[in-house]
Design a protein around this motif. Structure first.
Motif, PDB file in Angstrom:
ATOM      1  N   TYR A 138      75.344  13.180  -5.409  1.00  0.00           N
ATOM      2  CA  TYR A 138      76.739  13.574  -5.623  1.00  0.00           C
ATOM      3  C   TYR A 138      76.874  14.251  -6.980  1.00  0.00           C
ATOM      4  N   VAL A 139      77.722  15.255  -7.042  1.00  0.00           N
ATOM      5  CA  VAL A 139      78.186  15.805  -8.313  1.00  0.00           C
ATOM      6  C   VAL A 139      79.674  15.501  -8.398  1.00  0.00           C
ATOM      7  N   THR A 140      80.075  14.798  -9.458  1.00  0.00           N
ATOM      8  CA  THR A 140      81.474  14.401  -9.583  1.00  0.00           C
ATOM      9  C   THR A 140      82.117  15.024 -10.819  1.00  0.00           C
ATOM     10  N   TYR A 141      83.393  15.343 -10.656  1.00  0.00           N
ATOM     11  CA  TYR A 141      84.223  15.760 -11.784  1.00  0.00           C
ATOM     12  C   TYR A 141      85.646  15.297 -11.492  1.00  0.00           C
ATOM     13  N   ASN A 142      86.076  14.259 -12.183  1.00  0.00           N
ATOM     14  CA  ASN A 142      87.393  13.658 -11.944  1.00  0.00           C
ATOM     15  C   ASN A 142      87.585  13.317 -10.464  1.00  0.00           C
ATOM     16  N   ILE A 147      75.638  12.537 -10.398  1.00  0.00           N
ATOM     17  CA  ILE A 147      75.660  13.304 -11.637  1.00  0.00           C
ATOM     18  C   ILE A 147      77.124  13.532 -11.984  1.00  0.00           C
ATOM     19  N   ASP A 148      77.593  12.887 -13.032  1.00  0.00           N
ATOM     20  CA  ASP A 148      78.999  13.037 -13.411  1.00  0.00           C
ATOM     21  C   ASP A 148      79.150  14.100 -14.493  1.00  0.00           C
ATOM     22  N   ASN A 149      79.967  15.111 -14.179  1.00  0.00           N
ATOM     23  CA  ASN A 149      80.142  16.258 -15.068  1.00  0.00           C
ATOM     24  C   ASN A 149      81.237  16.024 -16.111  1.00  0.00           C
ATOM     25  N   ASN A 150      81.066  14.942 -16.876  1.00  0.00           N
ATOM     26  CA  ASN A 150      81.968  14.648 -17.989  1.00  0.00           C
ATOM     27  C   ASN A 150      83.412  14.444 -17.515  1.00  0.00           C
ATOM     28  N   SER A 151      83.583  13.614 -16.500  1.00  0.00           N
ATOM     29  CA  SER A 151      84.922  13.311 -15.988  1.00  0.00           C
ATOM     30  C   SER A 151      85.761  12.615 -17.055  1.00  0.00           C
ATOM     31  N   SER A 152      87.077  12.862 -16.998  1.00  0.00           N
ATOM     32  CA  SER A 152      88.000  12.227 -17.944  1.00  0.00           C
ATOM     33  C   SER A 152      88.873  11.174 -17.268  1.00  0.00           C
ATOM     34  N   ASP A 153      88.654  10.936 -15.973  1.00  0.00           N
ATOM     35  CA  ASP A 153      89.521  10.004 -15.227  1.00  0.00           C
ATOM     36  C   ASP A 153      88.870   8.652 -14.959  1.00  0.00           C
ATOM     37  N   GLY A 154      87.706   8.398 -15.574  1.00  0.00           N
ATOM     38  CA  GLY A 154      87.034   7.119 -15.367  1.00  0.00           C
ATOM     39  C   GLY A 154      86.126   7.070 -14.158  1.00  0.00           C
ATOM     40  N   LYS A 194      72.216   5.298  -9.023  1.00  0.00           N
ATOM     41  CA  LYS A 194      71.748   5.840 -10.305  1.00  0.00           C
ATOM     42  C   LYS A 194      72.804   6.800 -10.834  1.00  0.00           C
ATOM     43  N   LEU A 195      73.361   6.495 -11.972  1.00  0.00           N
ATOM     44  CA  LEU A 195      74.437   7.285 -12.557  1.00  0.00           C
ATOM     45  C   LEU A 195      73.928   8.053 -13.774  1.00  0.00           C
ATOM     46  N   ILE A 196      74.127   9.360 -13.746  1.00  0.00           N
ATOM     47  CA  ILE A 196      73.774  10.220 -14.871  1.00  0.00           C
ATOM     48  C   ILE A 196      75.065  10.808 -15.429  1.00  0.00           C
ATOM     49  N   ARG A 197      75.357  10.485 -16.681  1.00  0.00           N
ATOM     50  CA  ARG A 197      76.568  10.998 -17.320  1.00  0.00           C
ATOM     51  C   ARG A 197      76.228  12.205 -18.176  1.00  0.00           C
ATOM     52  N   SER A 198      76.852  13.308 -17.875  1.00  0.00           N
ATOM     53  CA  SER A 198      76.650  14.508 -18.684  1.00  0.00           C
ATOM     54  C   SER A 198      77.739  14.580 -19.751  1.00  0.00           C
ATOM     55  N   ASP A 199      77.403  15.191 -20.865  1.00  0.00           N
ATOM     56  CA  ASP A 199      78.395  15.344 -21.938  1.00  0.00           C
ATOM     57  C   ASP A 199      79.178  16.649 -21.806  1.00  0.00           C
ATOM     58  N   LYS A 200      78.979  17.365 -20.694  1.00  0.00           N
ATOM     59  CA  LYS A 200      79.730  18.590 -20.434  1.00  0.00           C
ATOM     60  C   LYS A 200      79.776  18.819 -18.922  1.00  0.00           C
ATOM     61  N   ASN A 201      80.617  19.744 -18.511  1.00  0.00           N
ATOM     62  CA  ASN A 201      80.697  20.103 -17.093  1.00  0.00           C
ATOM     63  C   ASN A 201      79.625  21.150 -16.793  1.00  0.00           C
ATOM     64  N   GLY A 226      78.810  22.336 -13.876  1.00  0.00           N
ATOM     65  CA  GLY A 226      78.991  23.093 -12.653  1.00  0.00           C
ATOM     66  C   GLY A 226      78.239  22.453 -11.507  1.00  0.00           C
ATOM     67  N   PHE A 227      78.329  23.069 -10.344  1.00  0.00           N
ATOM     68  CA  PHE A 227      77.786  22.491  -9.110  1.00  0.00           C
ATOM     69  C   PHE A 227      76.263  22.592  -9.023  1.00  0.00           C
ATOM     70  N   GLY A 228      75.739  23.801  -9.148  1.00  0.00           N
ATOM     71  CA  GLY A 228      74.311  24.012  -8.923  1.00  0.00           C
ATOM     72  C   GLY A 228      73.427  23.330  -9.953  1.00  0.00           C
ATOM     73  N   ARG A 229      73.748  23.504 -11.230  1.00  0.00           N
ATOM     74  CA  ARG A 229      72.940  22.911 -12.296  1.00  0.00           C
ATOM     75  C   ARG A 229      72.917  21.384 -12.188  1.00  0.00           C
ATOM     76  N   ALA A 230      74.087  20.787 -11.881  1.00  0.00           N
ATOM     77  CA  ALA A 230      74.154  19.325 -11.765  1.00  0.00           C
ATOM     78  C   ALA A 230      73.336  18.835 -10.576  1.00  0.00           C
ATOM     79  N   ASN A 231      73.417  19.523  -9.452  1.00  0.00           N
ATOM     80  CA  ASN A 231      72.604  19.134  -8.297  1.00  0.00           C
ATOM     81  C   ASN A 231      71.116  19.261  -8.598  1.00  0.00           C
ATOM     82  N   ASN A 232      70.743  20.279  -9.354  1.00  0.00           N
ATOM     83  CA  ASN A 232      69.330  20.442  -9.724  1.00  0.00           C
ATOM     84  C   ASN A 232      68.830  19.259 -10.548  1.00  0.00           C
ATOM     85  N   ILE A 233      69.695  18.704 -11.392  1.00  0.00           N
ATOM     86  CA  ILE A 233      69.320  17.494 -12.127  1.00  0.00           C
ATOM     87  C   ILE A 233      68.988  16.376 -11.136  1.00  0.00           C
TER      88      ILE A 233
END
Length: 256
Positions: free
Chosen positions: A8-12, A36-43, A56-63, A65-72
């Protein structure tokens, strides 16, 4: 031994991802799950950590986007198959297993997808599939050994058209894409951001840029700019009228 990782790629996405995760029944079905969480602000990240053991949760310090996060997620996965799944998609675990088993039978298949709309779904006891040249990016199943030969998502795309570019490369490399018309993963839509004039404008901008970049990769720069400019101008006019309407509506409310 696990065969499938769900990414999953999540953003808010806090308000909608629980339904998707619960339907997986990931422990019973022996799925690995990576978010892969793209620096969500909603918890979103905190909610997943507290409520979904084993994910397995990976927290990114920035958004990213879709493709780069999925590649992670792809690079972290240890299974032969991966399923990228939008957080606003409802896909039952037993149907995922059904698709996985059918995908494995197709020796030249790199990429497969269920249908994501009721109008395309065919309720049948038989597995109905069709070889296609493109599938929507809401739920994509990959044979990772074959994907490594084609390459992962092009990270120059931030949002939109990533799956179109990848589908083009899959076909060009001689692999197959299948859509399973008798398997449904319902795409609710709009699960990663709140609706607003500014966000709608930003989405149109990203879509225009992605269309231009995709066109440039496959034809030439002049046609790419012409297509993107035409699309952007058309939607800027539409958004301008929407903006005027929104402003007048707010003013009327304030005068009541």
């Amino acid at each position: 031994m696990k065969e499938l990782t769900i990414i999953y790629v999540t953003y808010n996405s806090k308000s909608i991802i629980s339904k998707s995760l619960d339907l997986l029944d990931y422990k019973k079905n022996n799925f690995d799950v990576i978010v892969i969480d793209n620096n969500s602000s909603d918890g979103t990240a905190e909610y997943i950590k507290e409520n979904y053991e084993g994910v397995k949760l990976i927290r990114s310090d920035k958004n990213n986007g879709f493709g780069r996060a999925n590649n992670i997620g792809f690079r972290l996965a240890k299974t032969k198959y991966c399923l990228t799944l939008n957080p606003d998609v409802e896909f039952k675990g037993e149907d995922i297993l059904l698709q996985l088993n059918e995908h494995k039978k197709l020796k030249n298949c790199l990429l497969s997808a269920p249908v994501s709309e009721d109008r395309l779904y065919i309720d049948s006891k038989d597995i109905l599939k069709k070889k296609v040249s493109w599938v929507i990016g809401a739920a994509l199943m990959f044979d990772m050994e074959k994907l490594e030969k084609v390459g992962l998502f092009d990270e120059s795309f931030f949002l939109f058209c990533e799956e179109t570019d990848l589908c083009n490369r899959v076909i060009n490399e001689g692999f197959d894409i299948y859509r399973f018309n008798s398997i449904l993963a319902k795409h609710i839509g709009g699960g990663s951001s709140e609706s607003s004039y500014n966000i709608t404008y930003l989405k149109y901008w990203h879509l225009a840029w992605s269309k231009m970049y995709l066109k440039r990769k496959n034809t030439n720069l002049f046609l790419a700019y012409r297509k993107a400019l035409s699309y952007l101008l058309k939607n800027l006019i539409r958004l301008t009228f929407k903006g005027f309407y929104y402003e007048s509506y707010i003013r009327r409310r304030h005068t009541i």
